[in-house]
Scaffold this motif. Structure first.
Motif, PDB file in Angstrom:
ATOM      1  N   ARG A 103     -22.418  29.931  58.971  1.00 39.34           N
ATOM      2  CA  ARG A 103     -23.436  29.694  59.826  1.00 39.34           C
ATOM      3  C   ARG A 103     -23.621  30.693  60.863  1.00 39.34           C
ATOM      4  O   ARG A 103     -22.789  31.160  61.416  1.00 39.34           O
ATOM      5  N   ASP A 104     -24.965  31.404  60.932  1.00 42.04           N
ATOM      6  CA  ASP A 104     -24.985  32.457  61.907  1.00 42.04           C
ATOM      7  C   ASP A 104     -25.785  31.925  63.060  1.00 42.04           C
ATOM      8  O   ASP A 104     -25.329  32.352  64.206  1.00 42.04           O
ATOM      9  N   SER A 105     -26.252  30.904  63.037  1.00 38.79           N
ATOM     10  CA  SER A 105     -26.787  30.224  64.260  1.00 38.79           C
ATOM     11  C   SER A 105     -27.419  28.692  63.940  1.00 38.79           C
ATOM     12  O   SER A 105     -27.092  28.264  62.804  1.00 38.79           O
ATOM     13  N   GLY A 106     -27.952  28.204  64.709  1.00 37.78           N
ATOM     14  CA  GLY A 106     -28.268  26.710  64.536  1.00 37.78           C
ATOM     15  C   GLY A 106     -29.515  26.575  63.453  1.00 37.78           C
ATOM     16  O   GLY A 106     -29.274  25.452  62.474  1.00 37.78           O
ATOM     17  N   ASP A 107     -30.137  27.429  63.107  1.00 40.33           N
ATOM     18  CA  ASP A 107     -31.281  27.668  62.154  1.00 40.33           C
ATOM     19  C   ASP A 107     -31.060  28.694  60.950  1.00 40.33           C
ATOM     20  O   ASP A 107     -31.945  28.844  60.262  1.00 40.33           O
ATOM     21  N   LYS A 108     -30.063  29.222  61.240  1.00 42.01           N
ATOM     22  CA  LYS A 108     -29.576  30.333  60.195  1.00 42.01           C
ATOM     23  C   LYS A 108     -28.498  30.248  59.573  1.00 42.01           C
ATOM     24  O   LYS A 108     -27.491  30.282  60.301  1.00 42.01           O
ATOM     25  N   VAL A 109     -28.400  30.148  58.254  1.00 38.63           N
ATOM     26  CA  VAL A 109     -27.152  30.131  57.492  1.00 38.63           C
ATOM     27  C   VAL A 109     -27.049  31.050  56.316  1.00 38.63           C
ATOM     28  O   VAL A 109     -28.240  31.805  56.088  1.00 38.63           O
ATOM     29  N   ARG A 110     -25.902  31.341  55.842  1.00 39.58           N
ATOM     30  CA  ARG A 110     -25.804  32.122  54.467  1.00 39.58           C
ATOM     31  C   ARG A 110     -25.008  31.473  53.371  1.00 39.58           C
ATOM     32  O   ARG A 110     -23.898  30.901  53.893  1.00 39.58           O
ATOM     33  N   LEU A 111     -25.425  31.464  52.216  1.00 41.60           N
ATOM     34  CA  LEU A 111     -24.517  30.849  50.985  1.00 41.60           C
ATOM     35  C   LEU A 111     -23.673  31.939  50.714  1.00 41.60           C
ATOM     36  O   LEU A 111     -24.268  33.160  50.342  1.00 41.60           O
ATOM     37  N   VAL A 112     -22.382  31.675  50.528  1.00 39.66           N
ATOM     38  CA  VAL A 112     -21.344  32.921  50.059  1.00 39.66           C
ATOM     39  C   VAL A 112     -20.663  32.297  48.873  1.00 39.66           C
ATOM     40  O   VAL A 112     -19.967  31.292  48.940  1.00 39.66           O
ATOM     41  N   ILE A 113     -20.785  33.178  48.040  1.00 35.93           N
ATOM     42  CA  ILE A 113     -19.845  33.008  46.688  1.00 35.93           C
ATOM     43  C   ILE A 113     -19.239  34.212  46.702  1.00 35.93           C
ATOM     44  O   ILE A 113     -19.519  35.323  46.275  1.00 35.93           O
ATOM     45  N   GLN A 114     -17.794  33.943  46.951  1.00 38.82           N
ATOM     46  CA  GLN A 114     -16.872  35.253  47.179  1.00 38.82           C
ATOM     47  C   GLN A 114     -16.701  36.089  45.709  1.00 38.82           C
ATOM     48  O   GLN A 114     -16.657  37.381  45.917  1.00 38.82           O
ATOM     49  N   ARG A 115     -16.793  35.377  44.557  1.00 35.11           N
ATOM     50  CA  ARG A 115     -16.537  36.208  43.456  1.00 35.11           C
ATOM     51  C   ARG A 115     -17.397  35.304  42.449  1.00 35.11           C
ATOM     52  O   ARG A 115     -17.595  34.172  41.871  1.00 35.11           O
ATOM     53  N   LEU A 116     -18.539  36.161  42.333  1.00 39.27           N
ATOM     54  CA  LEU A 116     -19.618  35.791  41.617  1.00 39.27           C
ATOM     55  C   LEU A 116     -19.409  35.700  39.910  1.00 39.27           C
ATOM     56  O   LEU A 116     -18.739  36.678  39.444  1.00 39.27           O
ATOM     57  N   ARG A 117     -19.853  34.818  39.208  1.00 40.23           N
ATOM     58  CA  ARG A 117     -19.748  34.526  37.806  1.00 40.23           C
ATOM     59  C   ARG A 117     -20.896  34.624  37.116  1.00 40.23           C
ATOM     60  O   ARG A 117     -21.933  34.425  37.709  1.00 40.23           O
ATOM     61  N   ALA A 118     -21.066  34.944  35.967  1.00 37.28           N
ATOM     62  CA  ALA A 118     -22.116  35.051  34.873  1.00 37.28           C
ATOM     63  C   ALA A 118     -22.828  34.162  34.893  1.00 37.28           C
ATOM     64  O   ALA A 118     -24.090  33.946  35.048  1.00 37.28           O
ATOM     65  N   GLU A 119     -22.118  32.730  34.886  1.00 38.63           N
ATOM     66  CA  GLU A 119     -23.065  31.432  34.926  1.00 38.63           C
ATOM     67  C   GLU A 119     -23.541  31.165  36.185  1.00 38.63           C
ATOM     68  O   GLU A 119     -24.239  29.997  36.284  1.00 38.63           O
ATOM     69  N   ASP A 120     -23.118  31.904  37.293  1.00 37.33           N
ATOM     70  CA  ASP A 120     -24.036  31.791  38.464  1.00 37.33           C
ATOM     71  C   ASP A 120     -25.323  32.186  38.560  1.00 37.33           C
ATOM     72  O   ASP A 120     -26.034  32.044  39.707  1.00 37.33           O
ATOM     73  N   GLU A 121     -25.775  32.846  37.376  1.00 37.75           N
ATOM     74  CA  GLU A 121     -27.045  33.483  37.528  1.00 37.75           C
ATOM     75  C   GLU A 121     -27.967  32.166  37.522  1.00 37.75           C
ATOM     76  O   GLU A 121     -28.123  31.158  36.708  1.00 37.75           O
ATOM     77  N   GLY A 122     -29.246  32.683  38.065  1.00 36.26           N
ATOM     78  CA  GLY A 122     -30.629  31.304  38.133  1.00 36.26           C
ATOM     79  C   GLY A 122     -31.124  31.392  39.226  1.00 36.26           C
ATOM     80  O   GLY A 122     -31.046  32.475  40.180  1.00 36.26           O
ATOM     81  N   LYS A 123     -31.889  30.290  39.642  1.00 39.01           N
ATOM     82  CA  LYS A 123     -32.684  30.315  40.861  1.00 39.01           C
ATOM     83  C   LYS A 123     -31.960  29.504  41.993  1.00 39.01           C
ATOM     84  O   LYS A 123     -31.597  28.442  41.512  1.00 39.01           O
ATOM     85  N   TYR A 124     -31.920  30.160  42.860  1.00 39.25           N
ATOM     86  CA  TYR A 124     -31.092  29.069  44.259  1.00 39.25           C
ATOM     87  C   TYR A 124     -31.878  28.662  45.266  1.00 39.25           C
ATOM     88  O   TYR A 124     -33.274  29.606  45.492  1.00 39.25           O
ATOM     89  N   GLU A 125     -31.997  27.479  45.553  1.00 36.43           N
ATOM     90  CA  GLU A 125     -32.925  26.824  46.425  1.00 36.43           C
ATOM     91  C   GLU A 125     -32.310  26.712  47.735  1.00 36.43           C
ATOM     92  O   GLU A 125     -31.162  25.802  47.709  1.00 36.43           O
ATOM     93  N   CYS A 126     -32.791  26.765  48.867  1.00 37.26           N
ATOM     94  CA  CYS A 126     -32.469  26.376  50.068  1.00 37.26           C
ATOM     95  C   CYS A 126     -33.048  25.538  50.722  1.00 37.26           C
ATOM     96  O   CYS A 126     -34.436  25.543  50.761  1.00 37.26           O
ATOM     97  N   TYR A 127     -32.677  24.146  50.896  1.00 38.53           N
ATOM     98  CA  TYR A 127     -33.465  23.005  51.338  1.00 38.53           C
ATOM     99  C   TYR A 127     -32.817  22.699  52.508  1.00 38.53           C
ATOM    100  O   TYR A 127     -31.851  22.519  52.844  1.00 38.53           O
ATOM    101  N   THR A 128     -33.835  22.285  53.357  1.00 41.73           N
ATOM    102  CA  THR A 128     -33.732  21.657  54.867  1.00 41.73           C
ATOM    103  C   THR A 128     -34.032  20.250  54.829  1.00 41.73           C
ATOM    104  O   THR A 128     -35.462  20.246  54.836  1.00 41.73           O
ATOM    105  N   PRO A 129     -33.313  19.319  55.159  1.00 45.32           N
ATOM    106  CA  PRO A 129     -33.861  17.890  55.426  1.00 45.32           C
ATOM    107  C   PRO A 129     -34.659  17.864  56.380  1.00 45.32           C
ATOM    108  O   PRO A 129     -34.317  18.670  57.766  1.00 45.32           O
TER     109      PRO A 129
END
Length: 635
Positions: A103-129
């Motif tokens: 979390r960078d701030s209350g309304d800003k975060v980042r998804l961190v994958i430390q070691r990316l894999r080939a199967e991690d390819e795709g579309k990433y969705e960030c959803y906020t309830p």
């Protein structure tokens, strides 16, 4: 008509403002523009931000992945509010921290994958309830991520050994690196050093390990020196160039022309792969660091030695040659260093004790380029030499030593480690001095005496010629010459104090004698004042004459002569033997001329007559006025 349209306009304006406000307050989730290309095995960082929301400033986030091979199936990755949110493919990775939300701030975060894999390819969705009162706006965003193979390679040509390297040696480090990618990516190379060198902030005096970037070729192929190495880079002492290696690999060669003690440490080479995202920002997508080895510096101060010979004390006859040798030890043969060699001398025959008097002066020097220059005594340029006898060995020769050459000699060596021809502004790496060599010169036994006198004759008056004779007697062997100086100081004035009852005090020390004229040992006359017509000559082997023509009152004073004896060495050169003598003092007083004596009664006579006349006129006038007053008085 106007009253009917006014409510309608107000209503329309209210609707427009409300619509603008609602639009401005719509929830909006943003991700970087894709697609994003990242390298397998390296870090993925996706920032996500929400704006235009209602409710708490700390918003919740959930990440989903839509794999390309899963037919659009949604996979839960990680959530800020639900620890059980991750699906099976990510549960273990989330648990061990490899996949996480930062979390960078209350309304800003980042998804961190430390070691990316080939199967991690795709579309990433960030959803906020939703935390809004009404459901409107954008509650999620998608970004495609492409995982490309790791093709970054790095190696070194030769590693550093633990063998100490002499200070001033040249250091060459070579790294080889390459990337093979279908995407347009750039490669950057950094040479750096780890090692102690800075004090910790705790105040305990301990050193902390530092990592310093020495020099690099950045992603735009520009050479950039590190902050602590910029001056050395600007001076051309640190360079980095790229060469073409085998198999399409790039060879990166860093050179340090002269290593310093601060260069000790552990060296590494770092290669980074860069890509430009659709938002035109450069991102590092791969990085590898390779340790090259430890560098140990053998400091010059620990090995350098400077000696001079002959050692101790040397006694020579005047006119004999003086030969001194300076040897520089402890210089590594593989280090191409420039040397500034100087011969310094303190003390001379004129000092109270050899080696203790006066300021240390430079006799001669040899610069790193071999140029020889002499100090204050420029006559030595034709009566001596300074030479480089062999590597690290230098000699000073005075063909005919003089008494003034006695003193303590030292050889001073300034080493410019690794710089054969340093610039005048380059500071020396180290300066070291040899032990002193005391040089004594035996002179002839010389006895000299001087007597000054004023020849008999008429009284000296203004306009007369003042003649003074100085008789100098020298007792010695061999040819000598006498150098005579005439000095004058004012006639002392008596000084009277209030407690001494008018007794005069000696005022001889009030004024210092002034040099009037010199007759050099070689017969050259030097007149040091220009207020009179002065001549000086030699009447005989022992008699010297000073004449002041058309003397004025300023020429009155107390005169004396000083005699200095010069001897001749076997080579025919003349030198100051150091034998001196001062004569007695002769007082010269100028009397008034006859014309001046005749003027005195004339002046006195005129003054007296004028006084008597005034007295008579005043007396007669006074008596006449009194008588006239009595005649006019009433009877």
């Amino acid at each position: 008509m106007r009253t009917m349209m006014a409510p309608k306009m107000k209503t329309a304006l209210f609707v427009i403002v409300h619509w603008v406000f609602q639009y401005a307050m719509c929830r909006d989730v943003t991700l970087p523009t894709g697609p994003l290309f990242r390298v397998a095995g390296f870090r993925l960082s996706l920032p996500c931000q929400v704006s235009g929301y209602e409710g708490s400033r700390t918003q919740e986030f959930e990440w989903f992945l839509y794999r390309n091979d899963a037919g659009g199936k949604q996979i839960g990755v990680v959530s800020t509010r639900d620890k059980g949110f991750p699906y099976a493919p990510f549960q273990a990775r989330v648990r061990n921290g490899e996949v996480r939300i930062e979390r960078d701030s209350g309304d800003k975060v980042r998804l961190v994958i430390q070691r990316l894999r080939a199967e991690d390819e795709g579309k990433y969705e960030c959803y906020t309830p939703s935390t809004d009162s009404t459901y409107q706006g954008n509650y999620s965003a998608l970004v495609p991520v492409k995982v490309i193979p790791d093709s970054l390679q790095i190696s070194y040509i030769r590693s550093l050994t633990s063998q100490p390297v002499p200070e001033g040696s040249e250091l060459t480090l070579t790294c080889s690196s390459s990337i093979q990618s279908e995407q347009l990516t750039h490669l950057s190379i950094v040479f750096g050093k780890r090692g102690g060198g800075e004090r910790s902030d705790s105040g305990d005096g301990s050193e902390v390990s530092t990592v310093r970037e020495i020099i690099s070729i950045d992603k735009l192929l520009g050479v950039v020196p590190g902050r602590f190495y910029k001056k050395r880079y600007d001076d051309g002492e640190i360079t980095l160039e790229k060469r073409n290696g085998e198999g399409g690999q790039g060879l990166y060669v860093m050179k340090m022309k002269a290593v310093q003690p601060d260069d000790a440490g552990s060296y590494f080479c770092e290669a980074s792969q860069w890509i430009r995202d659709p938002d035109r920002m450069w991102q590092r997508i791969a990085q590898r660091t390779l340790d090259i080895g430890n560098l140990t510096i053998q400091q010059l101060a620990e090995s350098l030695g400077v000696t001079s010979s002959p050692r101790g004390e040397v006694t020579l006859q005047v006119g004999s040659p003086l030969i001194l040798t300076c040897e520089v030890l402890g210089l590594a043969s593989e280090v191409n260093s420039g040397l500034l060699v100087q011969w310094m001398k303190r003390g001379s025959v004129s000092s109270d004790a050899v080696g203790t008097g006066g300021v240390e002066v430079e006799v001669a020097r040899m610069s790193p380029d071999g140029t020889v220059s002499w100090g204050d005594d420029l006559s030595r340029a034709s009566g001596g030499s300074m030479e480089k006898v062999s590597e690290g060995k230098y000699s000073l020769k005075l063909f005919s030593a003089r008494p003034a050459d006695s003193g303590v000699y030292r050889c001073v060596v300034s080493v410019y480690a690794g710089r054969k021809n340093p610039s005048p502004s380059t500071p020396a790496t180290l300066t070291q001095r040899s032990e002193g060599v005391t040089v004594n010169l035996k002179t002839k036994d010389v006895l000299v005496s001087a007597v000054a006198r004023l020849p008999r004759g008429p009284l000296l008056k203004r306009g007369s010629t003042i003649t003074l004779i100085c008789n100098a007697t020298v007792t010695t062997t061999g040819p000598v010459q006498v150098q005579v100086q005439w000095l004058r100081r004012p006639i002392p004035e008596p000084v009277v104090t209030g407690n001494s009852g008018g007794a005069p005090l000696d005022a001889e020390l009030v004024a210092q004698p002034r040099l009037i004229a010199t007759l050099m040992y070689n017969g050259v006359s030097n007149i040091h004042v220009n207020d009179s017509e002065i001549s000086i000559d030699r009447l005989s082997a022992v008699s010297y004459r000073l004449r002041i023509h058309m003397a004025t009152v300023e020429n009155q004073g107390v005169y004396e002569c000083r005699a200095e004896v010069w001897g001749q060495d076997p080579h025919g050169g003349w030198y100051d033997t150091g034998a001196k003598a001062e004569s007695n003092e002769v007082t010269v007083y100028l009397y008034a001329r006859a014309a001046d004596l005749l003027l005195i009664p004339l002046v006195v006579g005129v003054s007296s007559a004028l006084f008597v006349g005034i007295f008579i006129i005043a007396t007669v006038t006074c008596c006449f006025m009194k008588r006239l007053a009595r005649q006019r008085a009433p009877k």
